[in-house]
Design an enzyme around this catalytic site. Structure first.
Site, PDB file in Angstrom:
ATOM      1  N   TRP A 183       0.840  -1.202   0.000  1.00  0.00           N
ATOM      2  CA  TRP A 183       0.000   0.000   0.000  1.00  0.00           C
ATOM      3  C   TRP A 183       0.874   1.251   0.000  1.00  0.00           C
ATOM      4  O   TRP A 183       0.504   2.261  -0.597  1.00  0.00           O
ATOM      5  CB  TRP A 183      -0.901  -0.018   1.240  1.00  0.00           C
ATOM      6  CG  TRP A 183      -1.733   1.213   1.420  1.00  0.00           C
ATOM      7  CD1 TRP A 183      -2.972   1.457   0.879  1.00  0.00           C
ATOM      8  CD2 TRP A 183      -1.407   2.380   2.190  1.00  0.00           C
ATOM      9  NE1 TRP A 183      -3.418   2.698   1.278  1.00  0.00           N
ATOM     10  CE2 TRP A 183      -2.486   3.276   2.080  1.00  0.00           C
ATOM     11  CE3 TRP A 183      -0.312   2.737   2.978  1.00  0.00           C
ATOM     12  CZ2 TRP A 183      -2.494   4.507   2.723  1.00  0.00           C
ATOM     13  CZ3 TRP A 183      -0.323   3.969   3.607  1.00  0.00           C
ATOM     14  CH2 TRP A 183      -1.397   4.830   3.483  1.00  0.00           C
ATOM     15  N   HIS A 184       2.030   1.184   0.644  1.00  0.00           N
ATOM     16  CA  HIS A 184       2.889   2.356   0.741  1.00  0.00           C
ATOM     17  C   HIS A 184       3.614   2.661  -0.564  1.00  0.00           C
ATOM     18  O   HIS A 184       3.996   3.811  -0.790  1.00  0.00           O
ATOM     19  CB  HIS A 184       3.920   2.174   1.862  1.00  0.00           C
ATOM     20  CG  HIS A 184       3.340   2.285   3.235  1.00  0.00           C
ATOM     21  ND1 HIS A 184       2.804   1.216   3.911  1.00  0.00           N
ATOM     22  CD2 HIS A 184       3.207   3.360   4.066  1.00  0.00           C
ATOM     23  CE1 HIS A 184       2.372   1.626   5.093  1.00  0.00           C
ATOM     24  NE2 HIS A 184       2.606   2.911   5.218  1.00  0.00           N
ATOM     25  N   GLY A 185       3.834   1.674  -1.401  1.00  0.00           N
ATOM     26  CA  GLY A 185       4.527   1.960  -2.643  1.00  0.00           C
ATOM     27  C   GLY A 185       4.883   0.710  -3.419  1.00  0.00           C
ATOM     28  O   GLY A 185       4.925  -0.393  -2.874  1.00  0.00           O
ATOM     29  N   PHE A 217       2.446   8.654  -0.808  1.00  0.00           N
ATOM     30  CA  PHE A 217       1.700   7.413  -0.715  1.00  0.00           C
ATOM     31  C   PHE A 217       0.239   7.578  -1.123  1.00  0.00           C
ATOM     32  O   PHE A 217      -0.475   6.619  -1.237  1.00  0.00           O
ATOM     33  CB  PHE A 217       1.748   6.853   0.723  1.00  0.00           C
ATOM     34  CG  PHE A 217       3.162   6.612   1.192  1.00  0.00           C
ATOM     35  CD1 PHE A 217       4.123   6.121   0.328  1.00  0.00           C
ATOM     36  CD2 PHE A 217       3.524   6.882   2.485  1.00  0.00           C
ATOM     37  CE1 PHE A 217       5.419   5.904   0.749  1.00  0.00           C
ATOM     38  CE2 PHE A 217       4.816   6.645   2.944  1.00  0.00           C
ATOM     39  CZ  PHE A 217       5.753   6.173   2.066  1.00  0.00           C
TER      40      PHE A 217
END
Length: 485
Positions: free
Chosen positions: A345-347, A485
């Site tokens: 989800w962060h990258g 993000f």
């Protein structure tokens, strides 16, 4: 240049409200203007106030990129219509839900993950000796909408809650658009739930001096965290993370400590500002942090850190997978999946996935340890808190996109090596550590004292807080970490 951004209107917007938004004087002017108009409107004109915030939020996002503002608006309209269809349907409800989720995840994957997967496919075909039909993409030049991960998760949770009949599909389009687009949380959260926010949107707002005071206090605390702690810690850690092989082991450890403080102060500072600005408009957002570095174990850490994300992952991924109901192996599997999703989800980088896997292993290890060892003693609590902080801080080494630099950092951390020292004397680093942990330890009593202070004294202290933030802020203007993000 992005679509629409070459017009006179959007060139003016870029000049008047430059990115990153929350740190600029332009944002203060923008916010003051919207607040003035918002509270000037008669109280009974609640729908007009909502529309004002929707227009202001679109304007806020379009100041960065007009085309992507229209993209967010378009997907929000689609989510609104799909939820109405989902609620009215007697058959095929699961298919409609999957269509809604697929649309949101598809947009997220296209903008955030396509470059990563295309580059990985390019490397794979090249390694197999096959000719690649395209050149590798420069990930730094790809345009990714600010906050896309945040509002995507909000839209998915809304659709799932309507499908589960926990909430009704929102009838008012302006109210739904405000839920997705409300500018204080649009760019970097916190992740809000529709059931909570939409009730607030329907409620008539009344001017409340106490709420305004709380909002201003939160904004100033956020400014202090960002400028005095996060940006100052960036001076210590950024040069080391940029070239870890050139620094000695002691310096690398100090840089990891500085980065731990930086990422907390940066993200919680933004969250404080978001909550504060929302309070000024009469809205209450989710509290996102609760002194996470005082957690006594990693499970406790995730109950305190980025609370809106951890509870989202619990409710919409972990529990649907079976949670902890299927035995230890099934629970361990579910924890690893959840944290892997949280990492991605962060990258779109292997480092983020490994960061999620690392925390999954910590959670699984803690569950096994807690079953075997039961110790209740103040010294053990202190030791376990220190161990948890070190374990979490080591994980932040993986929270950077450059894989080769992560490996160099890990090598320097655990192999004594010579090299350069910190660019500045680390006395101020240690004073910052002492200040932060002292504030956490005194938080409960400080709040009681703060509430009892006379208004003039409180005003002087808030002004002093702002003054210290302006004086101690480094010259370099750094973007909020979670903007990416």
């Amino acid at each position: 240049m992005a679509w629409g951004s070459d017009t006179l209107y959007f060139r003016t917007l870029h000049a008047w409200l430059p990115e990153p938004f929350f740190q600029t004087q332009g944002f203060l002017v923008f916010c003051a203007f919207v607040l003035t108009v918002y509270w000037t409107l008669p109280r009974r004109w609640n729908n007009a106030r909502v529309m004002l915030l929707v227009v202001a939020s679109l304007h806020f996002y379009a100041a960065w990129n007009a085309g992507l503002a229209l993209l967010v608006l378009g997907t929000s309209l689609a989510d609104y219509l799909l939820a109405r269809w989902l609620e009215a349907a007697n058959r095929g409800r699961r298919l409609i839900l999957l269509l809604s989720i697929a649309m949101n995840l598809g947009v997220l994957a296209y903008f955030k993950y396509r470059g990563f997967f295309l580059n990985e496919l390019h490397d794979l075909t090249t390694a197999m000796g096959l000719p690649a039909s395209y050149d590798k993409l420069d990930l730094a030049k790809l345009l990714i909408p600010f906050g896309i991960s945040f509002y995507t998760f909000e839209a998915i949770s809304y659709a799932v809650d309507v499908y589960r009949r926990k909430i009704q599909a929102e009838r008012s389009l302006p109210h739904f658009l405000l839920f997705i687009l409300f500018f204080p949380h649009l760019v970097a959260g916190p992740i809000v739930r529709a059931g909570d926010f939409l009730r607030q949107a329907q409620r008539i707002k009344r001017w409340n001096w106490l709420r305004v005071q709380v909002g201003i206090q939160l904004c100033l605390i956020g400014v202090f965290k960002k400028f005095v702690i996060a940006d100052r810690m960036a001076v210590f850690c950024d040069p080391v993370f940029a070239d870890p092989a050139a620094h000695n082991t002691n310096t690398v450890w100090l840089a990891v400590l500085a980065y731990s403080l930086r990422i907390y102060a940066d993200f919680s500072g933004y969250s404080d500002m978001a909550l504060g600005v929302a309070h000024l408009f009469g809205y209450k957002l989710t509290v996102n942090f609760n002194m996470p570095y005082l957690a006594s174990n990693v499970s406790d850490f995730w109950r305190r850190w980025h609370i809106s994300l951890s509870t989202w992952l619990r409710d919409y991924v972990f529990i649907p997978l079976g949670g902890s109901r299927g035995g230890e192996l099934a629970t361990a599997r579910n924890l690893m999946i959840v944290m892997g999703v949280g990492g991605l989800w962060h990258g779109a980088q292997w480092t983020y996935l490994l960061w999620g896997v690392y925390h999954g292993l910590l959670l699984v290890g803690h569950r096994l340890f807690a079953r075997l060892v039961h110790i209740q003693h103040p010294l053990w609590t202190l030791a376990s808190t220190a161990i948890t902080f070190v374990a979490v801080s080591l994980g932040w080494v993986l929270f950077r996109p450059e894989w080769d630099k992560c490996l160099a950092m890990i090598e320097r951390l655990f192999a004594i090596a010579p090299g350069a020292t910190l660019p500045l004397h680390h006395r101020s680093l240690w004073w910052t550590v002492v200040l932060l942990f002292t504030c956490w330890l005194a938080a409960s009593r400080w709040r009681v004292l703060w509430e009892r202070l006379p208004a003039p004294v409180l005003g002087v202290l808030l002004a002093a807080l702002l003054g210290v933030a302006q004086v101690m802020a480094p010259n370099a203007d750094t973007m909020f970490i979670y903007f990416t993000f």
